[in-house]
Scaffold this active site. Structure first.
Site, PDB file in Angstrom:
ATOM      1  CE  LYS A 160       0.665   1.589   4.360  1.00 50.11           C
ATOM      2  NZ  LYS A 160       1.642   3.096   5.081  1.00 50.11           N
ATOM      3  N   PRO A 175       9.627  -4.027  -0.122  1.00 53.88           N
ATOM      4  CG  PRO A 175       9.874  -1.929  -1.101  1.00 53.88           C
ATOM      5  CD  PRO A 175       9.094  -2.777  -1.326  1.00 53.88           C
ATOM      6  CB  ALA A 182       9.341   0.501   2.039  1.00 52.64           C
ATOM      7  N   GLY A 183       7.327   0.717   4.673  1.00 56.28           N
ATOM      8  CA  GLY A 183       6.140   2.028   4.955  1.00 56.28           C
ATOM      9  C   GLY A 183       4.940   1.745   3.920  1.00 56.28           C
ATOM     10  N   GLY A 186       4.748  -4.456   3.711  1.00 55.84           N
ATOM     11  CA  GLY A 186       4.494  -5.273   3.454  1.00 55.84           C
ATOM     12  C   GLY A 186       4.466  -6.615   4.135  1.00 55.84           C
ATOM     13  N   GLY A 187       4.790  -6.532   5.712  1.00 46.50           N
ATOM     14  CA  GLY A 187       4.197  -7.763   6.212  1.00 46.50           C
ATOM     15  C   GLY A 187       2.917  -7.782   7.245  1.00 46.50           C
ATOM     16  CB  SER A 188      -0.165  -4.959   7.294  1.00 51.42           C
ATOM     17  OG  SER A 188       1.017  -4.492   8.659  1.00 51.42           O
ATOM     18  CG  ASP A 237      -0.338  -0.579   7.903  1.00 53.22           C
ATOM     19  OD1 ASP A 237      -1.199   0.710   8.472  1.00 53.22           O
ATOM     20  OD2 ASP A 237       1.014  -0.101   7.861  1.00 53.22           O
TER      21      ASP A 237
END
Length: 288
Positions: free
Chosen positions: A9, A91, A94-95, A98-100, A133
């Site tokens: 996102k 990445p 990165a904000g 990705g993990g969420s 997120d």
């Protein structure tokens, strides 16, 4: 075997309205899914296991994917297992969530694989216990997001916009970014209502005048590379450029694909971690 795309996102605007007694910040954000995605596969097994490729720094034993899977097992009273493989493209640090996104993909995919039958609303409620997120990642598309991430208001139409994303530096921890924000003497807050209208109209001039990311204001001194990368995106034709989330990625929005691809090829020579993508109308996508 089941395959799942876990889309990342961006934040079109990020504001902080206050701080709760428990220390969490109350957010007001405009968020879009983007086509840049991690890939996940899963198949039934007696036990639960995860293997990760594409980023050696990500643990295969202490991971939001396993946390999500175990939460689903508990919620659905399910004793089934799965062999899960995760190929990282988004990445880290990165904000971009990705993990969420990976946690949301695990909830969505395993809910299908294990036939646990939870609704999207139930998955979103469960996802809120895993990460701030995760609820948005489960819903996907374009939304205004409030609370600590659990209050979702889907917005239509969802604009499709070509993007170039740069991760110009190593990240600060999210906790450090929020501490820097709390120490700011003065904060310029975005006008989120106006930013939403501008974005729906794809009016980047009005979006630039009304939008903003208050966390970017907090990290610009500590990470001047972020300001440098935003300036480079603008110099390459981006109509709007900003840091996403708590960083360290920044992105530029372009009028068309040709301009975005031209900028990508120029900027990739300077920053290795540069990506071409576009906004997406869906977050998690099952490949049955």
């Amino acid at each position: 075997m089941l395959a799942v795309l876990a889309r990342a996102k961006i934040n079109w605007s990020l504001d902080i309205l206050g701080k709760r007694p428990d220390g969490y910040h109350v957010m007001d954000m405009l968020m879009s899914s983007v086509d840049l995605a991690d890939e996940m596969t899963m198949e039934l097994a007696d036990t639960l296991s995860l293997s990760v490729s594409g980023n050696d720094a990500i643990s295969s034993t202490d991971n939001l994917v396993l946390k999500a899977a175990r939460a689903l097992q508990t919620e659905a009273k399910c004793g089934k297992g799965a062999v899960v493989t995760l190929k990282k493209h988004v990445p880290a640090g990165a904000g971009m969530g990705g993990g969420s996104a990976d946690a949301a993909a695990a909830l969505t995919g395993l809910n299908e694989l294990w036939q646990t039958g939870l609704s999207l609303a139930q998955l979103i409620s469960l996802g809120a216990t895993i990460g701030a997120d995760v609820p948005f990642m489960l819903q996907g598309g374009f939304a205004r997001v409030g609370g600590i991430g659990e209050v979702l208001h889907a917005v239509q139409p969802a604009p499709i916009v070509p993007l170039v994303i740069i991760q110009p530096c190593k990240p600060l921890s999210t906790a450090d970014v929020f501490r820097l924000y709390d120490s700011l003497a003065c904060v310029h807050h975005p006008k989120t209502d106006d930013a939403l209208l501008a974005l729906q109209a794809k009016d980047f001039i009005k979006l630039s005048a009304s939008s903003g990311n208050v966390l970017q204001q907090a990290v610009e001194t500590a990470k001047p590379q972020i300001v440098e990368a935003i300036a480079a995106l603008s110099a390459c034709g981006a109509q709007f450029a900003m840091m996403t989330g708590s960083g360290s990625a920044v992105y530029g929005a372009f009028d068309n694909e040709n301009e975005a691809k031209s900028a990508y090829h120029r900027l990739h020579k300077r920053w290795r971690r540069t990506f071409y993508t576009h906004t997406a109308q869906q977050g998690i996508f099952l490949l049955l």
